[in-house]
Design an enzyme around this catalytic site. Sequence first.
Site, PDB file in Angstrom:
ATOM      1  N   CYS A 172       0.852  -1.173   0.000  1.00 28.22           N
ATOM      2  CA  CYS A 172       0.000   0.000   0.000  1.00 28.22           C
ATOM      3  C   CYS A 172       0.890   1.226   0.000  1.00 28.22           C
ATOM      4  O   CYS A 172       2.105   1.117  -0.111  1.00 28.22           O
ATOM      5  CB  CYS A 172      -0.857   0.025   1.252  1.00 28.22           C
ATOM      6  SG  CYS A 172      -1.808  -1.471   1.511  1.00 28.22           S
ATOM      7  N   GLY A 198      -1.496   0.885  -4.888  1.00 28.07           N
ATOM      8  CA  GLY A 198      -2.755   0.305  -4.426  1.00 28.07           C
ATOM      9  C   GLY A 198      -3.932   0.956  -5.105  1.00 28.07           C
ATOM     10  O   GLY A 198      -4.002   2.182  -5.164  1.00 28.07           O
ATOM     11  N   ASN A 206       1.586   0.060   5.560  1.00 24.42           N
ATOM     12  CA  ASN A 206       2.102  -0.628   4.379  1.00 24.42           C
ATOM     13  C   ASN A 206       3.017  -1.736   4.873  1.00 24.42           C
ATOM     14  O   ASN A 206       4.012  -1.465   5.526  1.00 24.42           O
ATOM     15  CB  ASN A 206       2.880   0.348   3.486  1.00 24.42           C
ATOM     16  CG  ASN A 206       3.606  -0.346   2.344  1.00 24.42           C
ATOM     17  OD1 ASN A 206       4.655   0.116   1.909  1.00 24.42           O
ATOM     18  ND2 ASN A 206       3.088  -1.440   1.847  1.00 24.42           N
ATOM     19  N   GLY A 207       2.636  -2.972   4.565  1.00 27.17           N
ATOM     20  CA  GLY A 207       3.476  -4.086   4.968  1.00 27.17           C
ATOM     21  C   GLY A 207       2.651  -5.289   5.362  1.00 27.17           C
ATOM     22  O   GLY A 207       1.441  -5.340   5.123  1.00 27.17           O
ATOM     23  N   TYR A 252      10.839  -3.317  -9.361  1.00 26.22           N
ATOM     24  CA  TYR A 252       9.521  -3.278  -9.979  1.00 26.22           C
ATOM     25  C   TYR A 252       8.536  -2.333  -9.313  1.00 26.22           C
ATOM     26  O   TYR A 252       7.818  -1.588  -9.988  1.00 26.22           O
ATOM     27  CB  TYR A 252       8.911  -4.679  -9.960  1.00 26.22           C
ATOM     28  CG  TYR A 252       7.442  -4.718 -10.326  1.00 26.22           C
ATOM     29  CD1 TYR A 252       7.032  -4.527 -11.643  1.00 26.22           C
ATOM     30  CD2 TYR A 252       6.460  -4.910  -9.355  1.00 26.22           C
ATOM     31  CE1 TYR A 252       5.684  -4.541 -11.984  1.00 26.22           C
ATOM     32  CE2 TYR A 252       5.114  -4.924  -9.691  1.00 26.22           C
ATOM     33  CZ  TYR A 252       4.731  -4.740 -11.000  1.00 26.22           C
ATOM     34  OH  TYR A 252       3.410  -4.743 -11.328  1.00 26.22           O
TER      35      TYR A 252
HETATM   36  P1  AMP Z   1       3.781 -13.385 -14.548  1.00 26.37           P
HETATM   37  O1  AMP Z   1       2.938 -13.108 -15.736  1.00 26.37           O
HETATM   38  O2  AMP Z   1       3.047 -14.191 -13.520  1.00 26.37           O
HETATM   39  O3  AMP Z   1       5.092 -14.003 -14.890  1.00 26.37           O
HETATM   40  O4  AMP Z   1       4.070 -12.001 -13.829  1.00 26.37           O
HETATM   41  C1  AMP Z   1       5.093 -11.178 -14.300  1.00 26.37           C
HETATM   42  C2  AMP Z   1       4.576  -9.826 -14.683  1.00 26.37           C
HETATM   43  O5  AMP Z   1       3.850  -9.251 -13.600  1.00 26.37           O
HETATM   44  C3  AMP Z   1       5.696  -8.886 -15.014  1.00 26.37           C
HETATM   45  O6  AMP Z   1       5.337  -8.139 -16.154  1.00 26.37           O
HETATM   46  C4  AMP Z   1       5.840  -7.985 -13.803  1.00 26.37           C
HETATM   47  O7  AMP Z   1       6.069  -6.666 -14.202  1.00 26.37           O
HETATM   48  C5  AMP Z   1       4.532  -8.130 -13.075  1.00 26.37           C
HETATM   49  N1  AMP Z   1       4.695  -8.438 -11.640  1.00 26.37           N
HETATM   50  C6  AMP Z   1       5.620  -9.187 -11.047  1.00 26.37           C
HETATM   51  N2  AMP Z   1       5.416  -9.298  -9.731  1.00 26.37           N
HETATM   52  C7  AMP Z   1       4.312  -8.575  -9.459  1.00 26.37           C
HETATM   53  C8  AMP Z   1       3.584  -8.281  -8.265  1.00 26.37           C
HETATM   54  N3  AMP Z   1       3.938  -8.770  -7.096  1.00 26.37           N
HETATM   55  N4  AMP Z   1       2.504  -7.483  -8.377  1.00 26.37           N
HETATM   56  C9  AMP Z   1       2.130  -7.014  -9.561  1.00 26.37           C
HETATM   57  N5  AMP Z   1       2.775  -7.270 -10.706  1.00 26.37           N
HETATM   58  C10 AMP Z   1       3.853  -8.037 -10.683  1.00 26.37           C
END
Ligand code: AMP
Length: 453
Positions: free
Chosen positions: A7, A33, A103-104, A243
């Site tokens: 968050c 969020g 957040n956490g 990310y």
């Molecule tokens: P996936 O399709 O399951 O391999 O997820 C990878 C994609 O989701 C990548 O494009 C990342 O930018 C994004 N991503 C990775 N981890 C997260 C996360 N915890 N929350 C939201 N997006 C994520």
Amino acid sequence: MEGKEKCAVFGIYSNKPVFDLIYYGLYSMQHRGQESAGIATYTDKIEIHKAEGLVSEAFKGVFLEGCVGMGHVRYSTTGESGMGNSQPLIINYAGGSFAVGHNGNLINSLELRMQMKRRGSTFATTTDTEIIAKLIAQEHLKEGDFVKGIKQAMNQLRGSYSLVILKDKKIIAVRDPWALKPLIIGRSDNSIIVASESCALDAVGAKIVRDVKAGEIIVIDKNIKSDSVISERLAHCMFEYVYFARPDSIIDGLPVYEIRKKLGEILARDAPVDADIVVAVPASGITAAIGYARASNIPYGEGLMKNRYFGRTFILPEQIDREKGVRIKLNPIKSEISGKKLVLIDDSIVRGTTAKRIVKLLRDFGAAQVHVRITCPPLKEPCFYGIDMQTHGEFIAKENDIEEIRKQIGADSIRYNSIDSLIEAIGLPENNLCLACLNGNYPIKDKQLKLDV
Ligand code: AMP
Ligand code: SF4
């Protein structure tokens, strides 16, 4: 289910009404969020408004008076959506009342909840935040002093927590003893501000003062007063840099943009490929793709267009939404990719769904070759500290070697940065970082199995 939340929190002490500034601050942290948003201000009592949806939707036609206040945007995982768990949370008790945003994620929440229930506490929500708030209230009453109460509560909390608390006419910022989640203080002519990310300070015209330290409690009124509990070790979440945070934020002194660019440069150095164009998965891969292109002298091109009005696919709670999401989110630009050898850059692979779909999409639109390059080393272990990737089954890299991943994704080649390269790009000592989802080395040693999913 307990709260597993990533968050954003925001708090401000000013000599002017703060509602608009909190709104802008939250708006700038919307990426953290999108499920609900809330603002609480202090006049002679706490005023609060919270609603589901984006910041721009949640506060339509709303204004709260007050020169001190705080806000929160919330992301939640399946099963815990709904306004009951939204924040800020207000606690009324014999010591008064306060509002808290978190957040956490705690790793000992089940235990704490049980202990507290045995002592007579009741809970209105299923969030960790309520556990933290009620613990602080209890300890305040025991200690007779609010900050001492927070310290006593912190000694019992295990996990990640960046908190903003609104108590009487004060803002209190708290960061867990590992400093897992970001929290930063800023100042403008009229105000002192605390926020999850520095981009929120920029949004309200404030300058960075410094990050909140591991285990620190900062009481903000006219002045800034600091207290702290002992920090065992630092464990800044590497995934914020890779990310999660906005690239224009500076976290614990390090510019996220520069780190992402460097991650791309290192990939170009360590995993070069003969290609015509560097393409990013927008928006998460763009900064690293620029780095890769500059370091490799292969031109960067916009091979994929993202629908700007689409939220993060992953951030929608239901799997079905994610699947639909990827299909309507991106459209290739045929003239840029047709007949060409592409390097496709993204930040991370979890299940491999996104990469697989995009590789297919690019091939369908005529790409001659697709070489996937991923800035984050293989994700293999669940995050217990608030990032939504908790179960082992989710990780394609857990069971499969690189060749098997390549096959499943349908790429001509695939390479990830190594953990050493990631550490090199971030530039912090390894033992100041949390790398647990990569190497299983959890910085908080106890109670890892208390994951209640
Ligand atoms: P996936 O399709 O399951 O391999 O997820 C990878 C994609 O989701 C990548 O494009 C990342 O930018 C994004 N991503 C990775 N981890 C997260 C996360 N915890 N929350 C939201 N997006 C994520
Ligand atoms: Fe961040 Fe990974 Fe540590 Fe979770 S396990 S806090 S995502 S580095």
